[in-house]
Design a protein around this motif. Structure first.
Motif, mmCIF file in Angstrom:
data_model
loop_
_atom_site.group_PDB
_atom_site.id
_atom_site.type_symbol
_atom_site.label_atom_id
_atom_site.label_comp_id
_atom_site.label_asym_id
_atom_site.label_seq_id
_atom_site.Cartn_x
_atom_site.Cartn_y
_atom_site.Cartn_z
ATOM 1 N N GLY A 166 0.766 -1.225 -0.068
ATOM 2 C CA GLY A 166 0.086 -0.051 0.213
ATOM 3 C C GLY A 166 0.971 1.338 -0.103
ATOM 4 O O GLY A 166 1.814 1.342 0.656
ATOM 5 N N TYR A 167 0.431 2.176 -0.813
ATOM 6 C CA TYR A 167 1.165 3.470 -1.018
ATOM 7 C C TYR A 167 0.357 4.598 -0.002
ATOM 8 O O TYR A 167 -0.829 4.673 -0.286
ATOM 9 N N SER A 168 0.803 5.641 0.447
ATOM 10 C CA SER A 168 0.018 6.878 0.931
ATOM 11 C C SER A 168 0.136 7.778 -0.217
ATOM 12 O O SER A 168 -1.081 8.392 -0.402
ATOM 13 N N TYR A 169 1.054 7.748 -0.976
ATOM 14 C CA TYR A 169 1.051 9.055 -1.955
ATOM 15 C C TYR A 169 1.825 8.312 -3.234
ATOM 16 O O TYR A 169 2.927 7.545 -3.016
ATOM 17 N N MET A 170 1.498 8.966 -4.384
ATOM 18 C CA MET A 170 2.341 8.430 -5.667
ATOM 19 C C MET A 170 2.652 9.899 -6.483
ATOM 20 O O MET A 170 1.901 10.703 -6.188
ATOM 21 N N VAL A 171 3.662 9.591 -7.323
ATOM 22 C CA VAL A 171 3.831 10.843 -8.364
ATOM 23 C C VAL A 171 3.727 10.536 -9.607
ATOM 24 O O VAL A 171 3.650 9.351 -9.940
ATOM 25 N N GLY A 172 3.267 11.399 -10.545
ATOM 26 C CA GLY A 172 3.026 11.123 -11.700
ATOM 27 C C GLY A 172 3.363 12.376 -12.583
ATOM 28 O O GLY A 172 3.587 13.566 -12.118
ATOM 29 N N SER A 173 2.950 12.388 -14.005
ATOM 30 C CA SER A 173 3.761 13.216 -14.690
ATOM 31 C C SER A 173 2.325 14.158 -15.521
ATOM 32 O O SER A 173 2.428 15.247 -16.137
ATOM 33 N N SER A 174 1.154 13.505 -15.432
ATOM 34 C CA SER A 174 -0.129 14.287 -15.990
ATOM 35 C C SER A 174 -1.124 13.612 -15.358
ATOM 36 O O SER A 174 -1.355 12.829 -14.676
ATOM 37 N N PRO A 175 -2.441 14.521 -15.576
ATOM 38 C CA PRO A 175 -3.617 13.836 -15.195
ATOM 39 C C PRO A 175 -4.028 12.465 -15.586
ATOM 40 O O PRO A 175 -4.618 11.701 -15.005
ATOM 41 N N LEU A 176 -3.422 12.291 -16.871
ATOM 42 C CA LEU A 176 -3.595 10.745 -17.366
ATOM 43 C C LEU A 176 -2.991 9.832 -16.565
ATOM 44 O O LEU A 176 -3.617 8.614 -16.271
ATOM 45 N N GLU A 177 -1.874 10.060 -15.836
ATOM 46 C CA GLU A 177 -1.061 9.201 -15.303
ATOM 47 C C GLU A 177 -1.638 9.206 -13.919
ATOM 48 O O GLU A 177 -1.831 8.041 -13.415
ATOM 49 N N GLN A 178 -2.231 10.254 -13.528
ATOM 50 C CA GLN A 178 -2.947 10.069 -12.155
ATOM 51 C C GLN A 178 -4.134 9.154 -12.269
ATOM 52 O O GLN A 178 -4.309 8.304 -11.152
ATOM 53 N N ILE A 179 -4.830 9.108 -13.239
ATOM 54 C CA ILE A 179 -5.877 8.091 -13.513
ATOM 55 C C ILE A 179 -5.477 6.881 -13.337
ATOM 56 O O ILE A 179 -5.983 5.948 -12.835
ATOM 57 N N ILE A 180 -4.281 6.373 -14.327
ATOM 58 C CA ILE A 180 -3.891 5.255 -14.305
ATOM 59 C C ILE A 180 -3.325 4.547 -12.936
ATOM 60 O O ILE A 180 -3.563 3.540 -12.649
ATOM 61 N N HIS A 181 -2.564 5.539 -12.381
ATOM 62 C CA HIS A 181 -2.267 5.152 -11.076
ATOM 63 C C HIS A 181 -3.181 4.755 -10.003
ATOM 64 O O HIS A 181 -3.098 3.722 -9.201
ATOM 65 N N ALA A 182 -4.091 5.498 -9.781
ATOM 66 C CA ALA A 182 -5.284 5.612 -8.968
ATOM 67 C C ALA A 182 -5.931 4.141 -9.214
ATOM 68 O O ALA A 182 -6.475 3.607 -8.270
ATOM 69 N N ALA A 183 -6.178 4.007 -10.318
ATOM 70 C CA ALA A 183 -6.795 2.876 -10.739
ATOM 71 C C ALA A 183 -5.958 1.525 -10.556
ATOM 72 O O ALA A 183 -6.530 0.383 -10.178
ATOM 73 N N GLY A 184 -4.620 1.576 -10.870
ATOM 74 C CA GLY A 184 -3.949 0.368 -10.709
ATOM 75 C C GLY A 184 -3.681 0.120 -9.319
ATOM 76 O O GLY A 184 -3.145 -1.063 -8.958
ATOM 77 N N PHE A 185 -3.605 1.053 -8.487
ATOM 78 C CA PHE A 185 -3.153 0.797 -6.957
ATOM 79 C C PHE A 185 -4.384 1.249 -6.041
ATOM 80 O O PHE A 185 -3.884 1.275 -4.817
ATOM 81 N N ASN A 186 -5.239 1.221 -6.470
ATOM 82 C CA ASN A 186 -6.618 1.595 -5.523
ATOM 83 C C ASN A 186 -6.480 2.699 -4.611
ATOM 84 O O ASN A 186 -6.632 2.599 -3.471
ATOM 85 N N MET A 187 -6.150 3.717 -5.284
ATOM 86 C CA MET A 187 -5.887 5.060 -4.516
ATOM 87 C C MET A 187 -6.894 6.031 -4.851
ATOM 88 O O MET A 187 -7.674 6.224 -5.935
ATOM 89 N N ASP A 188 -6.813 7.207 -3.822
ATOM 90 C CA ASP A 188 -7.465 8.197 -4.364
ATOM 91 C C ASP A 188 -6.981 9.293 -5.192
ATOM 92 O O ASP A 188 -5.727 9.191 -5.017
ATOM 93 N N MET A 189 -7.249 9.606 -6.281
ATOM 94 C CA MET A 189 -6.581 10.680 -7.229
ATOM 95 C C MET A 189 -6.003 11.701 -6.564
ATOM 96 O O MET A 189 -4.990 12.007 -7.153
ATOM 97 N N ASN A 190 -6.500 12.290 -5.374
ATOM 98 C CA ASN A 190 -5.861 13.150 -4.849
ATOM 99 C C ASN A 190 -4.632 13.053 -4.197
ATOM 100 O O ASN A 190 -3.790 13.907 -3.820
ATOM 101 N N ASP A 191 -4.523 11.619 -4.005
ATOM 102 C CA ASP A 191 -3.107 11.353 -3.339
ATOM 103 C C ASP A 191 -2.089 10.943 -4.411
ATOM 104 O O ASP A 191 -1.035 10.301 -4.128
ATOM 105 N N VAL A 192 -2.315 11.078 -5.619
ATOM 106 C CA VAL A 192 -1.441 10.946 -6.863
ATOM 107 C C VAL A 192 -1.135 12.542 -7.103
ATOM 108 O O VAL A 192 -1.898 13.242 -7.735
ATOM 109 N N TRP A 193 0.209 12.984 -6.754
ATOM 110 C CA TRP A 193 0.570 14.201 -7.064
ATOM 111 C C TRP A 193 1.077 14.070 -8.669
ATOM 112 O O TRP A 193 2.050 13.427 -8.965
ATOM 113 N N VAL A 194 0.502 15.251 -9.159
ATOM 114 C CA VAL A 194 1.077 15.644 -10.514
ATOM 115 C C VAL A 194 2.047 16.645 -10.297
ATOM 116 O O VAL A 194 2.043 17.738 -10.528
ATOM 117 N N THR A 195 3.236 16.041 -10.349
ATOM 118 C CA THR A 195 4.501 16.982 -10.045
ATOM 119 C C THR A 195 5.556 16.894 -11.360
ATOM 120 O O THR A 195 6.279 17.794 -11.526
#
Length: 408
Positions: A166-195
């Motif tokens: 389980g992860y608390s937060y993830m990083v990504g490069s775009s809103p597209l990646e934010q969606i992919i990571h959230a779906a792939g790891f069962n996370m809230d999209m707000n916890d995937v930082w677009v940085t």
């Protein structure tokens, strides 16, 4: 009968290992949960937990950025004795050997744990990362157009035998990646930082160019083609130069005419598991050079020297878009790969480069890109803008600021 018995025994042995692993993880989970509750946390410690045998990728670049900041005491943490000794020479006092009393105490005191690799909880043994006890920040190691984690058929097939970290937060490069990571790891999209990814700061800041690499490899000042395919968890082995008309002499002739070198880099998982299919003796070609991790430890040091990238489905090409240079794709097993891995978007439309099905086409495409590197530039820009919200060298700073906010 004997073969059947052997297979039955293998299955029983496999299941016994799985059961044993689950028992071990169960006790580890509760042991660390209670220990974490007993030990006060230091929010100024940023613990970079290294699960690989080398210091590279996003963890390396974010650590190098954060180690000079006053808000955190950034510390590298590894169970690998060889890596510990190697990194200690470069960063004395900034790396801790995890399999020690000092490492155990440091782990319990750390509030922020930063990782780039580790989908299974077992990857961090003998430690256990609790989301309820720590901020587990996953930097990742690939910008996906492929399905990730729980979304893949591979995980649904084999993952049930593992415990997903389980992860608390993830990083990504775009809103597209934010969606992919959230779906792939069962996370809230707000916890995937677009940085943006920390490693990409290196690609967008040419002042950081690793000139030592050129001194050790003088051929890098010539035209460079890097061939770097992805890892195949299922299906057939990775097939280099998947051409029915492969001709080593023709390839050598082309490279000589262009004064170019073709670097071949196998995926580290393929090399570790010896799952490469070497149909052709391509290393007999004088200007084809092996470029695995033993020679080029970090591929991001190498990318600025690359004029054309050749790949299939490796996410490396998505980061390479930031350099705005040509890409050739060899998707020879697209149908098979799509079935067990899968894509979120149409591969052909969203992979901006020539697709080669024969060596003749391959050489033609390389020749065209050498002569006219701006070919497909508009297509590359369209996909680059889709995958990279930020195209500057500020990703480390943005990730760092998000971690700082956790202490407020």
């Amino acid at each position: 009968m004997h073969k059947g018995y052997t297979k039955s025994q293998q299955f029983v042995n496999f299941m016994q290992k799985i059961v044993f692993l689950h028992i071990v993880l169960f006790f580890m989970r509760w042991f660390y949960f209670f220990m974490e509750k007993l030990v006060p946390k230091n929010k100024r410690i940023a613990l970079f937990f290294l699960t690989e045998k080398v210091l590279f990728d996003n963890s390396k670049y974010l650590f190098e950025y954060m180690r000079v900041k006053n808000d955190f005491n950034s510390i590298l943490f590894t169970t690998n004795k060889k890596l510990y000794k190697q990194v200690s020479e470069k960063y004395p006092g900034e790396i801790v050997y995890a399999l020690s009393l000092k490492g155990f105490i440091l782990f319990l005191r750390s509030k922020h744990v930063i990782i780039s690799y580790g989908i299974s909880a077992a990857a961090f043994a003998p430690y256990y990362l609790h989301k309820k006890c720590k901020n587990i920040i996953y930097l990742g190691h690939g910008t996906p157009m492929k399905k990730m984690g729980l979304q893949t058929a591979v995980w649904r097939k084999y993952g049930k035998h593992k415990q997903l970290q389980g992860y608390s937060y993830m990083v990504g490069s775009s809103p597209l990646e934010q969606i992919i990571h959230a779906a792939g790891f069962n996370m809230d999209m707000n916890d995937v930082w677009v940085t943006g990814l920390p490693r990409n700061d290196y690609l967008t800041d040419q002042q950081k160019l690793n000139t030592d690499l050129l001194l050790k490899n003088p051929f890098l000042d010539r035209k460079i083609i890097l061939y770097a395919p992805t890892w195949r968890e299922e299906g057939h082995k990775t097939h280099f130069f998947p051409f029915g008309d492969f001709d080593a002499d023709q390839l050598q002739k082309f490279l000589e005419e262009e004064d170019a070198y073709l670097l071949v880099r196998g995926h580290k998982e393929d090399i570790k598991r010896k799952s490469l299919q070497k149909t052709h003796d391509f290393f007999s070609v004088e200007r084809v050079i092996k470029a695995d991790q033993d020679r080029f430890e970090d591929v991001y040091d190498l990318l600025p020297y690359v004029d054309i990238l050749v790949t299939d489905y490796s996410s490396l090409w998505i980061d390479y878009l930031l350099l705005d240079r040509p890409i050739v794709f060899l998707p020879y097993d697209l149908e098979e790969y799509s079935q067990y891995k899968g894509f979120f978007i149409d591969f052909d439309e969203n992979s901006p480069g020539a697709k080669s099905e024969s060596q003749k086409e391959f050489i033609t495409h390389l020749k065209r890109y050498f002569d006219q590197p701006q070919t497909h530039a508009k297509w590359r820009k369209k996909i680059r803008d889709m995958y990279h919200t930020y195209q500057d060298n500020g990703s480390c700073e943005r990730v760092y600021n998000e971690i700082r906010k956790l202490n407020q």
